[in-house]
Write a protein that holds these residues in place. Structure first.
Motif, PDB file in Angstrom:
ATOM      1  N   ALA A   1     -63.823  -2.401  79.438  1.00 39.14           N
ATOM      2  CA  ALA A   1     -63.837  -3.832  79.119  1.00 39.14           C
ATOM      3  C   ALA A   1     -65.223  -4.445  79.223  1.00 39.14           C
ATOM      4  O   ALA A   1     -65.458  -5.550  78.730  1.00 39.14           O
ATOM      5  CB  ALA A   1     -62.881  -4.571  80.060  1.00 39.14           C
ATOM      6  N   SER A   2     -66.149  -3.736  79.847  1.00 34.97           N
ATOM      7  CA  SER A   2     -67.503  -4.247  80.047  1.00 34.97           C
ATOM      8  C   SER A   2     -68.404  -3.852  78.881  1.00 34.97           C
ATOM      9  O   SER A   2     -68.115  -2.929  78.119  1.00 34.97           O
ATOM     10  CB  SER A   2     -68.073  -3.683  81.347  1.00 34.97           C
ATOM     11  OG  SER A   2     -69.453  -3.926  81.455  1.00 34.97           O
ATOM     12  N   SER A   3     -69.531  -4.558  78.766  1.00 30.94           N
ATOM     13  CA  SER A   3     -70.563  -4.171  77.796  1.00 30.94           C
ATOM     14  C   SER A   3     -71.712  -3.427  78.474  1.00 30.94           C
ATOM     15  O   SER A   3     -72.686  -3.053  77.823  1.00 30.94           O
ATOM     16  CB  SER A   3     -71.108  -5.424  77.090  1.00 30.94           C
ATOM     17  OG  SER A   3     -71.698  -6.311  78.042  1.00 30.94           O
TER      18      SER A   3
ATOM     19  N   ARG B   1     -65.381  -3.864  88.233  1.00 32.26           N
ATOM     20  CA  ARG B   1     -64.767  -5.165  87.974  1.00 32.26           C
ATOM     21  C   ARG B   1     -65.831  -6.244  87.769  1.00 32.26           C
ATOM     22  O   ARG B   1     -65.694  -7.113  86.901  1.00 32.26           O
ATOM     23  CB  ARG B   1     -63.829  -5.551  89.117  1.00 32.26           C
ATOM     24  CG  ARG B   1     -62.551  -4.750  89.131  1.00 32.26           C
ATOM     25  CD  ARG B   1     -61.533  -5.315  90.112  1.00 32.26           C
ATOM     26  NE  ARG B   1     -61.219  -6.726  89.860  1.00 32.26           N
ATOM     27  CZ  ARG B   1     -60.191  -7.360  90.397  1.00 32.26           C
ATOM     28  NH1 ARG B   1     -59.363  -6.708  91.201  1.00 32.26           N
ATOM     29  NH2 ARG B   1     -59.980  -8.639  90.144  1.00 32.26           N
ATOM     30  N   LEU B   2     -66.886  -6.186  88.563  1.00 33.31           N
ATOM     31  CA  LEU B   2     -67.983  -7.144  88.383  1.00 33.31           C
ATOM     32  C   LEU B   2     -68.634  -6.993  87.019  1.00 33.31           C
ATOM     33  O   LEU B   2     -68.975  -7.975  86.363  1.00 33.31           O
ATOM     34  CB  LEU B   2     -69.034  -6.929  89.472  1.00 33.31           C
ATOM     35  CG  LEU B   2     -68.912  -7.712  90.766  1.00 33.31           C
ATOM     36  CD1 LEU B   2     -70.047  -7.330  91.701  1.00 33.31           C
ATOM     37  CD2 LEU B   2     -68.916  -9.218  90.502  1.00 33.31           C
ATOM     38  N   ALA B   3     -68.835  -5.752  86.604  1.00 29.46           N
ATOM     39  CA  ALA B   3     -69.479  -5.499  85.315  1.00 29.46           C
ATOM     40  C   ALA B   3     -68.664  -6.084  84.164  1.00 29.46           C
ATOM     41  O   ALA B   3     -69.220  -6.516  83.157  1.00 29.46           O
ATOM     42  CB  ALA B   3     -69.676  -3.999  85.107  1.00 29.46           C
ATOM     43  N   ALA B   4     -67.344  -6.092  84.320  1.00 32.19           N
ATOM     44  CA  ALA B   4     -66.490  -6.661  83.284  1.00 32.19           C
ATOM     45  C   ALA B   4     -66.559  -8.183  83.252  1.00 32.19           C
ATOM     46  O   ALA B   4     -66.209  -8.804  82.233  1.00 32.19           O
ATOM     47  CB  ALA B   4     -65.044  -6.205  83.495  1.00 32.19           C
ATOM     48  N   GLU B   5     -67.005  -8.797  84.353  1.00 30.27           N
ATOM     49  CA  GLU B   5     -67.105 -10.255  84.418  1.00 30.27           C
ATOM     50  C   GLU B   5     -68.514 -10.767  84.141  1.00 30.27           C
ATOM     51  O   GLU B   5     -68.692 -11.860  83.607  1.00 30.27           O
ATOM     52  CB  GLU B   5     -66.663 -10.753  85.809  1.00 30.27           C
ATOM     53  CG  GLU B   5     -65.187 -10.578  86.104  1.00 30.27           C
ATOM     54  CD  GLU B   5     -64.750 -11.397  87.307  1.00 30.27           C
ATOM     55  OE1 GLU B   5     -65.286 -12.506  87.502  1.00 30.27           O
ATOM     56  OE2 GLU B   5     -63.859 -10.920  88.040  1.00 30.27           O
ATOM     57  N   LEU B   6     -69.516  -9.989  84.528  1.00 28.81           N
ATOM     58  CA  LEU B   6     -70.909 -10.431  84.419  1.00 28.81           C
ATOM     59  C   LEU B   6     -71.598  -9.644  83.310  1.00 28.81           C
ATOM     60  O   LEU B   6     -70.958  -9.023  82.477  1.00 28.81           O
ATOM     61  CB  LEU B   6     -71.612 -10.236  85.765  1.00 28.81           C
ATOM     62  CG  LEU B   6     -70.912 -10.907  86.955  1.00 28.81           C
ATOM     63  CD1 LEU B   6     -71.641 -10.576  88.257  1.00 28.81           C
ATOM     64  CD2 LEU B   6     -70.821 -12.409  86.760  1.00 28.81           C
TER      65      LEU B   6
ATOM     66  N   ASP C   1     -65.865 -12.993  95.894  1.00 30.98           N
ATOM     67  CA  ASP C   1     -67.019 -13.262  96.759  1.00 30.98           C
ATOM     68  C   ASP C   1     -68.317 -12.827  96.091  1.00 30.98           C
ATOM     69  O   ASP C   1     -69.336 -13.530  96.146  1.00 30.98           O
ATOM     70  CB  ASP C   1     -66.859 -12.531  98.093  1.00 30.98           C
ATOM     71  CG  ASP C   1     -65.924 -13.244  99.050  1.00 30.98           C
ATOM     72  OD1 ASP C   1     -65.421 -14.338  98.716  1.00 30.98           O
ATOM     73  OD2 ASP C   1     -65.691 -12.700 100.153  1.00 30.98           O
ATOM     74  N   TYR C   2     -68.315 -11.662  95.460  1.00 26.68           N
ATOM     75  CA  TYR C   2     -69.519 -11.207  94.765  1.00 26.68           C
ATOM     76  C   TYR C   2     -69.929 -12.188  93.679  1.00 26.68           C
ATOM     77  O   TYR C   2     -71.114 -12.516  93.526  1.00 26.68           O
ATOM     78  CB  TYR C   2     -69.275  -9.829  94.137  1.00 26.68           C
ATOM     79  CG  TYR C   2     -69.401  -8.667  95.087  1.00 26.68           C
ATOM     80  CD1 TYR C   2     -70.610  -8.351  95.686  1.00 26.68           C
ATOM     81  CD2 TYR C   2     -68.300  -7.861  95.372  1.00 26.68           C
ATOM     82  CE1 TYR C   2     -70.723  -7.275  96.550  1.00 26.68           C
ATOM     83  CE2 TYR C   2     -68.405  -6.778  96.235  1.00 26.68           C
ATOM     84  CZ  TYR C   2     -69.620  -6.496  96.824  1.00 26.68           C
ATOM     85  OH  TYR C   2     -69.726  -5.432  97.678  1.00 26.68           O
ATOM     86  N   VAL C   3     -68.962 -12.656  92.906  1.00 24.40           N
ATOM     87  CA  VAL C   3     -69.275 -13.596  91.828  1.00 24.40           C
ATOM     88  C   VAL C   3     -69.875 -14.876  92.403  1.00 24.40           C
ATOM     89  O   VAL C   3     -70.860 -15.406  91.873  1.00 24.40           O
ATOM     90  CB  VAL C   3     -68.008 -13.902  91.001  1.00 24.40           C
ATOM     91  CG1 VAL C   3     -68.287 -15.044  90.013  1.00 24.40           C
ATOM     92  CG2 VAL C   3     -67.552 -12.657  90.245  1.00 24.40           C
ATOM     93  N   THR C   4     -69.304 -15.378  93.496  1.00 25.23           N
ATOM     94  CA  THR C   4     -69.831 -16.583  94.133  1.00 25.23           C
ATOM     95  C   THR C   4     -71.281 -16.393  94.557  1.00 25.23           C
ATOM     96  O   THR C   4     -72.145 -17.243  94.308  1.00 25.23           O
ATOM     97  CB  THR C   4     -68.974 -16.959  95.358  1.00 25.23           C
ATOM     98  OG1 THR C   4     -67.645 -17.243  94.931  1.00 25.23           O
ATOM     99  CG2 THR C   4     -69.543 -18.174  96.072  1.00 25.23           C
ATOM    100  N   VAL C   5     -71.569 -15.272  95.201  1.00 27.07           N
ATOM    101  CA  VAL C   5     -72.940 -15.004  95.668  1.00 27.07           C
ATOM    102  C   VAL C   5     -73.891 -14.857  94.496  1.00 27.07           C
ATOM    103  O   VAL C   5     -74.989 -15.439  94.489  1.00 27.07           O
ATOM    104  CB  VAL C   5     -72.961 -13.741  96.550  1.00 27.07           C
ATOM    105  CG1 VAL C   5     -74.395 -13.315  96.857  1.00 27.07           C
ATOM    106  CG2 VAL C   5     -72.201 -13.990  97.850  1.00 27.07           C
TER     107      VAL C   5
END
Length: 299
Positions: free
Chosen positions: A224-226, A148-153, A115-119
């Motif tokens: 896993a994040s930068s 988890r968001l930081a690892a994706e964005l 949901d966070y990624v969608t928003v």
């Protein structure tokens, strides 16, 4: 780095006025709605901050802790995404035993992050919100969400507070329960793993939630994040004890990874309260807002 417990700042009194929250929705693939609020600053935004609440089903839009953190980042556009089945004005009294069926049946950490990624993908289409400079701030269970968001964005900074960072969720829970309670936990968690789509409640959450989250560790997503990370820990935190945060700080130090700044406040608890119940969350959040301006000091 450990900061003195009596560190007091008065900057909160000088913060600018904030605009009213704007309630928004987006549709999930199944047609259900994601509810979120946008809180714009008085002037042009410095960036966009996502503030993620902890466990339970109380609305984030009316969460006093989120409001306190938001005040410290007054020059940012602030976004709060509600959990599945929750609206900003939902009338929920307790937040654990009285959660709506849609939340119990649907909520997992994987679903929450989706949901966070969608928003955020939607908001990045609106440059006037400052989304090109993304900051993430999560407390307790919300710390896992933002890691988890930081690892994706690609956030410019991520703040994790009171989140049991260096242990998996199962390890963390067991570390806070006397040994005589471990057999009950093992039994419930085993049933959750066998029935990962079941809405049966155990220890306040569904089997579905436990099966999705038990093996997750905040530290793994941080590595896993930068993103640069600020890890905030209370020395009196009984829910997410300090040794779990120190494990994460040590892991970064041993790897020679300078992206982590660690603050431990010896006199504060899980919610950044002093022993006399006075809250220091606003002061801690203001310090975090200052850190975000230069999140990568030299090792």
């Amino acid at each position: 780095m450990r900061l003195p417990a009596n560190l007091v700042i008065a900057a909160l009194a000088c913060l600018p006025a904030l605009a009213a929250q704007e309630a928004q929705t987006l549709a999930r693939a199944d047609g259900s709605l994601i509810h979120y609020t946008i809180d714009r600053p008085a002037g042009p935004p410095t960036g966009l901050i996502v503030i993620a609440q902890g466990s339970g089903c109380l609305p984030g839009a009316t969460n006093t802790g989120i409001a306190t953190v938001r005040a410290a980042f007054a020059d940012y556009t602030a976004v709060v995404v509600e959990k599945i089945g929750i609206t900003p004005g939902a009338k929920i009294a307790e937040g654990h035993v009285d959660c709506p069926k849609a939340f119990v049946d649907g909520y997992t950490m994987t679903q929450r992050v989706s949901d966070y990624v969608t928003v955020l993908e939607h908001l990045r289409e609106s440059p006037e919100l400052g989304a090109s400079r993304l900051v993430l701030y999560g407390g307790s269970e919300g710390g896992l969400a933002v890691a988890r968001l930081a690892a994706e964005l690609d956030p410019v900074a991520t703040i994790v507070m009171s989140s049991g960072t260096g242990l998996s969720l199962e390890e963390l829970i067991k570390s806070t329960v006397p040994p005589e309670g471990h057999a009950m936990l093992d039994d419930g968690f085993a049933k959750a793993r066998v029935s990962p789509d079941d809405s049966t409640l155990f220890a306040g959450s569904s089997y579905r939630y436990w099966a999705d989250s038990l093996d997750q560790r905040v530290l793994d997503y941080m590595i896993a994040s930068s993103s640069p990370f600020l890890l905030i820990q209370g020395g009196r935190d009984l829910s997410n004890p300090p040794h779990a945060a120190r494990l994460a700080a040590n892991a970064f130090a041993e790897a020679g990874d300078c992206r982590l700044t660690y603050w431990e406040f010896p006199a504060l608890d899980h919610s950044m309260l002093m022993p006399n119940r006075a809250s220091k969350l606003g002061e801690v959040a203001q310090l975090a807002a200052e850190w975000v301006k230069d999140p990568l000091p030299a090792c």
